[in-house]
Design a protein around this motif. Sequence first.
Motif: not given
Length: 491
Positions: A119-121, A132-133, A162, A485
């Motif tokens: 979800w974050n990368s 990475r986000k 990202y 994040n």
Amino acid sequence: MFYVCPACESGNKLDLTFDIKEYVCNTCSYLIDVENNKHQKHIKIPTENVVLDIGQKGIIDNTEYTVTGIIIRKYGTSIFWREYYLKDTKGKDAFLSESDGHWVLLHNIDKMDVKRKSWNSIILEYGAVSFRKYETTECHIHAAAGFFEERLDFGISTYKEYVNGIYMVSEEKSKTSVQYFSGKHISKYKVKKAFGISNLPNYSGIGIVQPFYVNVKHTINIMAVSALLISLIQLYVVGTRTNKSVFEQEINFVDVRNKEMVSKSFDLSGGSAPLKVEVYSNVDNSWANVGLGLVNEKTNEIVFASKDIEEYHGYEDGENWSEGRRDESFNFCGVAPGKYHFIISAEKQETPNVMPPSYYATQDGSLTLSRDNNGTINVTNNNTMETTAFGDSKMIKEDTTSSLGQFVHQTLGKADIDSLLNTNLAAGATTPELTDNKSVKIKAEWLPVSFRNFVFILLFIIAFVAAVWFGRKSFERSKWFNSSNSPYTYS
């Protein structure tokens, strides 16, 4: 290409040819639909920190680009950033994005090359690089100018950014499409040089792909190689140097009185090292001074040094005391190899002219007179152990009031006190000897190469590398501070 605005009938020209759907008239600022040749809406003119113009050319990484469009995007009520649309001579697109003085050069990428890892990368298919986000931002077009291949969407667009170091992937999602861009930090000085502009927006804060001020990996490699080379040089210098005495001589003070002496020459070979000088003089309750000038015979450069030699002793309050010493040493630091000689000067404390010590005692031992080397006469009544010091014999004769003075007159009568003392001296009475300091001994020794500077340099290298390493850690923490994040925790 050339278009005539249907609203104000002014010309809009660009030194490139490609298919466009819309353009903003550079005179009346209306958005023009090319297919229908109609003006649609009035557009705000880009003014906030815009530094490039439509049609302006620049060369980035050996590729010539032309500015074809400018868009200012707005987030919230007061946050703006600028996007410059570029086209190279082959018709390929590129984009320059600038926010708070930080620049990123972006290119379109196929969304099929982007794989979501979590979800974050995300992962780019080519190179399998993980990003990475950083943040999700909703924005809209605030102002625009230039020529556009696609119709401008003035609704809300969502940007997801990202990040991986100085690289980024940007996801732009609007109601009608999703586009991906890969970007890399570009120095503002490179932009300035590429387009020949004089002023650029100043930096504010840290950009999300801004690099650290130095390349840490290269810095560590350079420092490691430097430390290795310094160590090898130190090893060679130490291995080729031996301890040796280069000068030794005894100098009489009379030979250098009011003048200087030039010593014989001596050679120093090998690496630079300290030259230790030791001096000795037979001082006794006195002092001596030695001045040395070290002369490099090739450059005529002179380094001066001076050293005092002092030694004093005595008896006071029932205790013996002493201070100082008869030998001293000092260094000429970092003496380079070459041919040298000394310029020598020396002086000592002169021995004062004093009367020789003498002693006299009456036959019955009732009275004792002694004269020290300063001429003071000590008179002692051995019956009462009363002692008085007189400056000279005249003062003794004039003393007729004290009990000791009266005792001297009764015992010696009219005898000449000086004659009595001098007779005893001539008869062989024991007298203290005056020390006669005649010379100073000088010895110079070239010491082994000092490790102090070597250790200081290595410690500096280690400290510098550590400062760079921790500086980058702090820099990265600051870079991610505004991200929702962030991989870091903040107190």
